[in-house]
Design a protein around this motif. Structure first.
Motif, mmCIF file in Angstrom:
data_model
loop_
_atom_site.group_PDB
_atom_site.id
_atom_site.type_symbol
_atom_site.label_atom_id
_atom_site.label_comp_id
_atom_site.label_asym_id
_atom_site.label_seq_id
_atom_site.Cartn_x
_atom_site.Cartn_y
_atom_site.Cartn_z
ATOM 1 N N VAL A 197 0.860 -1.196 0.000
ATOM 2 C CA VAL A 197 0.000 0.000 0.000
ATOM 3 C C VAL A 197 0.893 1.243 0.000
ATOM 4 C CG1 VAL A 197 -2.073 -0.849 1.192
ATOM 5 C CG2 VAL A 197 -0.109 -0.098 2.551
ATOM 6 N N LYS A 198 0.344 2.322 -0.560
ATOM 7 C CA LYS A 198 1.020 3.622 -0.440
ATOM 8 C C LYS A 198 0.464 4.243 0.823
ATOM 9 C CE LYS A 198 1.140 4.750 -5.296
ATOM 10 N NZ LYS A 198 0.274 5.108 -6.367
ATOM 11 N N THR A 199 1.280 4.416 1.831
ATOM 12 C CA THR A 199 0.763 5.066 3.040
ATOM 13 C C THR A 199 0.603 6.562 2.745
ATOM 14 O OG1 THR A 199 2.995 5.428 3.881
ATOM 15 C CG2 THR A 199 1.899 3.409 4.580
ATOM 16 N N ALA A 200 -0.263 7.212 3.520
ATOM 17 C CA ALA A 200 -0.563 8.627 3.262
ATOM 18 C C ALA A 200 0.687 9.492 3.403
ATOM 19 C CB ALA A 200 -1.636 9.101 4.226
ATOM 20 N N ASP A 201 1.646 9.039 4.238
ATOM 21 C CA ASP A 201 2.842 9.855 4.459
ATOM 22 C C ASP A 201 4.021 9.422 3.581
ATOM 23 O OD1 ASP A 201 3.151 7.453 5.721
ATOM 24 O OD2 ASP A 201 3.813 8.258 7.650
ATOM 25 N N ALA A 202 3.780 8.560 2.598
ATOM 26 C CA ALA A 202 4.885 8.112 1.736
ATOM 27 C C ALA A 202 5.186 9.145 0.647
ATOM 28 C CB ALA A 202 4.527 6.781 1.086
ATOM 29 N N ILE A 203 6.454 9.236 0.314
ATOM 30 C CA ILE A 203 6.873 10.090 -0.792
ATOM 31 C C ILE A 203 6.864 9.204 -2.035
ATOM 32 C CG2 ILE A 203 8.765 11.460 -1.748
ATOM 33 C CD1 ILE A 203 9.823 11.625 1.239
ATOM 34 N N VAL A 204 5.983 9.510 -2.963
ATOM 35 C CA VAL A 204 5.870 8.654 -4.148
ATOM 36 C C VAL A 204 6.900 9.090 -5.188
ATOM 37 C CG1 VAL A 204 4.357 7.834 -5.993
ATOM 38 C CG2 VAL A 204 3.420 8.297 -3.718
ATOM 39 N N VAL A 205 7.723 8.153 -5.620
ATOM 40 C CA VAL A 205 8.686 8.435 -6.688
ATOM 41 C C VAL A 205 8.273 7.571 -7.876
ATOM 42 C CG1 VAL A 205 11.110 8.337 -7.399
ATOM 43 C CG2 VAL A 205 10.531 8.925 -5.035
ATOM 44 N N ASP A 206 7.928 8.216 -8.973
ATOM 45 C CA ASP A 206 7.550 7.461 -10.166
ATOM 46 C C ASP A 206 8.788 7.345 -11.052
ATOM 47 O OD1 ASP A 206 6.651 6.433 -12.543
ATOM 48 O OD2 ASP A 206 4.791 7.580 -12.546
ATOM 49 N N GLY A 207 9.310 6.120 -11.108
ATOM 50 C CA GLY A 207 10.560 5.896 -11.837
ATOM 51 C C GLY A 207 10.370 5.558 -13.306
ATOM 52 N N THR A 208 9.128 5.718 -13.819
ATOM 53 C CA THR A 208 8.845 5.312 -15.207
ATOM 54 C C THR A 208 9.819 5.953 -16.197
ATOM 55 O OG1 THR A 208 6.514 5.083 -14.645
ATOM 56 C CG2 THR A 208 7.050 5.201 -16.997
ATOM 57 N N ASP A 209 10.026 7.259 -16.031
ATOM 58 C CA ASP A 209 10.891 7.968 -16.987
ATOM 59 C C ASP A 209 12.213 8.390 -16.367
ATOM 60 O OD1 ASP A 209 8.977 7.887 -19.088
ATOM 61 O OD2 ASP A 209 7.848 9.423 -18.007
ATOM 62 N N LEU A 210 12.583 7.770 -15.254
ATOM 63 C CA LEU A 210 13.836 8.150 -14.588
ATOM 64 C C LEU A 210 14.838 7.008 -14.660
ATOM 65 C CD1 LEU A 210 12.478 9.742 -11.249
ATOM 66 C CD2 LEU A 210 13.115 10.921 -13.356
ATOM 67 N N THR A 211 16.112 7.351 -14.692
ATOM 68 C CA THR A 211 17.141 6.321 -14.565
ATOM 69 C C THR A 211 17.275 5.976 -13.079
ATOM 70 O OG1 THR A 211 18.913 7.904 -14.202
ATOM 71 C CG2 THR A 211 18.458 7.306 -16.506
ATOM 72 N N LEU A 212 17.943 4.865 -12.808
ATOM 73 C CA LEU A 212 18.182 4.469 -11.421
ATOM 74 C C LEU A 212 18.912 5.585 -10.664
ATOM 75 C CD1 LEU A 212 18.232 2.327 -9.205
ATOM 76 C CD2 LEU A 212 20.284 1.369 -10.282
ATOM 77 N N GLU A 213 19.905 6.175 -11.318
ATOM 78 C CA GLU A 213 20.688 7.239 -10.663
ATOM 79 C C GLU A 213 19.790 8.429 -10.326
ATOM 80 O OE1 GLU A 213 21.709 5.504 -13.314
ATOM 81 O OE2 GLU A 213 23.232 4.383 -12.187
ATOM 82 N N GLN A 214 18.876 8.754 -11.239
ATOM 83 C CA GLN A 214 17.978 9.898 -10.968
ATOM 84 C C GLN A 214 17.051 9.593 -9.789
ATOM 85 O OE1 GLN A 214 16.420 10.131 -14.997
ATOM 86 N NE2 GLN A 214 17.431 12.106 -15.334
ATOM 87 N N VAL A 215 16.582 8.344 -9.721
ATOM 88 C CA VAL A 215 15.718 7.936 -8.598
ATOM 89 C C VAL A 215 16.480 8.109 -7.283
ATOM 90 C CG1 VAL A 215 14.680 5.909 -7.476
ATOM 91 C CG2 VAL A 215 14.242 6.350 -9.903
ATOM 92 N N VAL A 216 17.711 7.583 -7.260
ATOM 93 C CA VAL A 216 18.503 7.619 -6.023
ATOM 94 C C VAL A 216 18.865 9.059 -5.657
ATOM 95 C CG1 VAL A 216 20.662 6.862 -4.955
ATOM 96 C CG2 VAL A 216 19.351 5.278 -6.364
ATOM 97 N N ASP A 217 19.218 9.868 -6.652
ATOM 98 C CA ASP A 217 19.556 11.275 -6.379
ATOM 99 C C ASP A 217 18.364 11.999 -5.766
ATOM 100 O OD1 ASP A 217 22.080 10.990 -7.253
ATOM 101 O OD2 ASP A 217 21.785 11.964 -9.203
#
Ligand code: DC
Length: 237
Positions: A197-217
């Motif tokens: 589940v996505k908890t209400a306080d979670a920071i959602v990161v959508d990695g669809t158009d991001l590289t792994l490095e961009q996600v981690v950064d």
């Protein structure tokens, strides 16, 4: 008794299969100098141990296997080697057979409570931790300082999985992989105990158009700024 005082700083990363959680968690932990906890490996290890003891289709026996198994992570290498009852099972827990059997472990409420207990004990021992799985922000560490939900379009996740398999010399049909991925999403989301589940306080990161490095950064800069934000994007502190 409040549990927070026993932990260091906890970052959780939850998300569906193939979202890149494990790779992101390893890199984020390395960047921040944190320990990394791969909770999917724990469910996989229970499934493998249950297969070895003929307990895969007996819920009570599987729960006993989970309680009695010796499970260690050898952090001398990154990602850590997984040791089950003293044997290195790092590769053995990743086979297709074990991946499919892992559902039996993940759907077993007694196995889940045992593994959540172990995750909390491990985190208390490790100090600052990046813990990844499906229920880390919701069940295991509801008070975590930073909770990420890493998502990506299912077709992109399936494509990436196909590329990983091809790189490892395992050709697989794209339609089969997509079907498997959609099936695992349904299982993860509909599990009565510890669903994804996505908890209400979670920071959602959508990695669809991001590289792994961009996600981690993105994750690292939010952590370093010390400002967790909720899914709606507002600052919480
Ligand atoms: O992340 P992974 O693919 O290695 O996870 C293996 C399985 O374990 C997957 O079917 C979902 C399940 N799992 C879970 O139910 N809860 C977790 N915290 C981690 C994994």
């Amino acid at each position: 008794m409040h549990t927070r005082e026993f932990f260091g700083l906890i970052i959780t990363i939850d998300g569906p299969a193939g979202s890149g959680k494990s790779a992101a968690a390893v890199l984020l932990a390395g960047k921040l100098g944190f320990a990394h906890l791969d909770t999917g490996a724990m469910y996989r290890a229970v499934a493998l141990a249950a297969m070895q003891y003929g307990a895969l289709h007996d819920g009570a026996a599987m729960a006993q296997v989970a309680r009695e198994m010796r499970l260690e992570f050898d952090a001398a290498t990154q990602p850590a080697r997984v040791l089950l009852n003293g044997h290195d099972v790092t590769e053995a827990i990743r086979t297709r057979e074990v991946t499919q059997a892992t559902r039996q472990a993940a759907d077993n409420p007694e196995v889940r409570s045992e593994l959540v207990r172990r995750q909390q004990r491990l985190a208390a021992k490790l100090g600052n931790v990046v813990s990844e799985g499906r229920d880390q922000g919701s069940v295991a560490f509801p008070d975590a300082e930073f909770k990420f939900f890493l998502d990506a379009d299912v077709r992109v996740r399936a494509k990436r999985r196909q590329q990983q398999l091809a790189a490892a010399g395992m050709a697989a049909d794209a339609a089969d992989i997509l079907r498997d991925m959609q099936q695992r999403d349904r299982e993860d989301q509909s599990r009565p105990v510890g669903p994804l589940v996505k908890t209400a306080d979670a920071i959602v990161v959508d990695g669809t158009d991001l590289t792994l490095e961009q996600v981690v950064d993105r994750m690292a800069s939010l952590v370093q700024a010390g400002k967790p934000i909720g899914a709606a994007g507002e600052c919480r502190r």
